[in-house]
Design a protein around this motif. Structure first.
Motif, short mmCIF file in Angstrom:
data_model
loop_
_atom_site.label_atom_id
_atom_site.label_comp_id
_atom_site.label_asym_id
_atom_site.label_seq_id
_atom_site.Cartn_x
_atom_site.Cartn_y
_atom_site.Cartn_z
N LEU A 147 -9.09 5.35 -9.00
CA LEU A 147 -8.33 4.29 -8.34
C LEU A 147 -8.55 4.33 -6.83
O LEU A 147 -8.66 3.28 -6.17
CB LEU A 147 -6.84 4.43 -8.66
N VAL A 155 -4.26 1.99 2.92
CA VAL A 155 -4.05 3.06 1.95
C VAL A 155 -4.47 4.42 2.51
O VAL A 155 -3.73 5.41 2.38
CB VAL A 155 -4.82 2.76 0.65
N THR A 187 -9.98 1.25 -4.46
CA THR A 187 -9.32 0.71 -3.27
C THR A 187 -10.20 0.83 -2.03
O THR A 187 -10.00 0.10 -1.06
CB THR A 187 -7.99 1.44 -3.00
N SER A 188 -11.19 1.74 -2.08
CA SER A 188 -12.08 1.93 -0.93
C SER A 188 -13.35 1.08 -1.02
O SER A 188 -14.16 1.09 -0.09
CB SER A 188 -12.47 3.41 -0.80
N LEU A 207 1.30 2.79 -3.54
CA LEU A 207 0.00 3.22 -4.01
C LEU A 207 -0.46 4.49 -3.30
O LEU A 207 -0.93 5.44 -3.94
CB LEU A 207 -1.02 2.09 -3.79
N LEU A 213 -7.40 -3.56 2.50
CA LEU A 213 -6.62 -2.58 1.72
C LEU A 213 -6.94 -1.13 2.10
O LEU A 213 -6.02 -0.32 2.28
CB LEU A 213 -6.83 -2.81 0.23
N PRO A 214 -8.22 -0.73 2.22
CA PRO A 214 -8.50 0.68 2.55
C PRO A 214 -7.92 1.11 3.89
O PRO A 214 -7.57 2.28 4.06
CB PRO A 214 -10.03 0.75 2.57
N PHE A 263 -7.20 -7.78 0.05
CA PHE A 263 -8.21 -6.95 -0.60
C PHE A 263 -9.16 -6.32 0.42
O PHE A 263 -9.50 -5.15 0.32
CB PHE A 263 -9.01 -7.79 -1.61
N ALA A 268 0.81 -1.22 0.00
CA ALA A 268 0.00 0.00 0.00
C ALA A 268 0.84 1.27 0.00
O ALA A 268 0.34 2.33 -0.39
CB ALA A 268 -0.93 0.00 1.22
#
Length: 221
Positions: free
Chosen positions: A41, A102, A45-46, A26, A98-99, A95, A23
């Motif tokens: 994007l 990030v 990711t959210s 990104l 991920l938020p 997955f 992350a």
């Protein structure tokens, strides 16, 4: 019971380490880029924040299945599917959480501002040198937040891990799934113990995050 806890802790630890690595570039690009499609994007990711976990888990399950185009190249190596495996759980957790990696990192990078990087450039630091020697140290609070949130969120996963891993004892059975099974079998006493421990852990993780952020604010205002 301890085997379930071990699998859950291992899943959370591996997911946290991998997401901090994956992350970071990104989040850096999202914080620095002026591209018009970066928010597209960012929205992608959210998505795990708003998608039902079962929906996300269902599509990841299909992607990891033996007939998936992603898995066909691995058939030559004897790998037909990653569904109902610990590796599959890790992929799904990457997955799903991920938020939570990030967004804190992006916020931390955006908070740095251009001045420190411009100062590093005047000292002839390359962009890569400036990133490692200036940006990363200044974003330490973002990394701390991301690590705690990802670990705690992964520990509490249910829908995604149940869809991808099922509940294979010693392989893919995690704490949240064990609680569900105990409730289904009307073992409310044992379910209380696990659920209470998970609630206390979540509270302790958030409290630790707040206290560490407060301490770091004092040390690095």
């Amino acid at each position: 019971m301890w085997e379930v806890v071990r699998i859950t802790a291992s899943l959370a630890a591996i997911t946290t380490v991998l997401l901090l690595v994956l992350a970071t570039p990104l989040a850096w690009w999202l914080a620095r880029s002026r591209s018009w499609w970066k928010e597209i994007l960012a929205a992608l990711t959210s998505l795990p924040l708003v998608l039902p976990p079962t929906v996300l888990g269902f599509y990841i399950l299909l992607a990891l299945g033996p007939s998936s185009p992603l898995m066909i190249p691995l058939h030559a190596f004897g790998v037909r599917t990653l569904a109902f495996t610990f590796t599959g759980l890790v992929i799904g957790s990457l997955f799903y959480s991920l938020p939570f990696a990030v967004q804190p990192l992006r916020t931390a990078f955006e908070g740095i501002g251009p001045e420190p990087l411009e100062a590093a450039a005047t000292l002839r630091a390359s962009p890569l040198d400036a990133f490692f020697t200036v940006a990363l140290p200044l974003a330490r609070r973002g990394f701390l937040s991301a690590a705690v949130l990802v670990f705690a969120h992964t520990v509490g996963e249910f829908g995604v891990v149940l869809m991808i891993g099922g509940a294979i004892p010693g392989r893919t059975e995690v704490v949240s799934v064990r609680i569900y099974q105990l409730v289904e079998s009307l073992q409310f006493g044992r379910a209380h113990l696990l659920a209470g421990a998970l609630a206390l852990f979540s509270f302790a993780a958030l409290l630790m995050l707040l206290l560490l952020e407060r301490r770091m604010t004092r040390i690095y205002p």
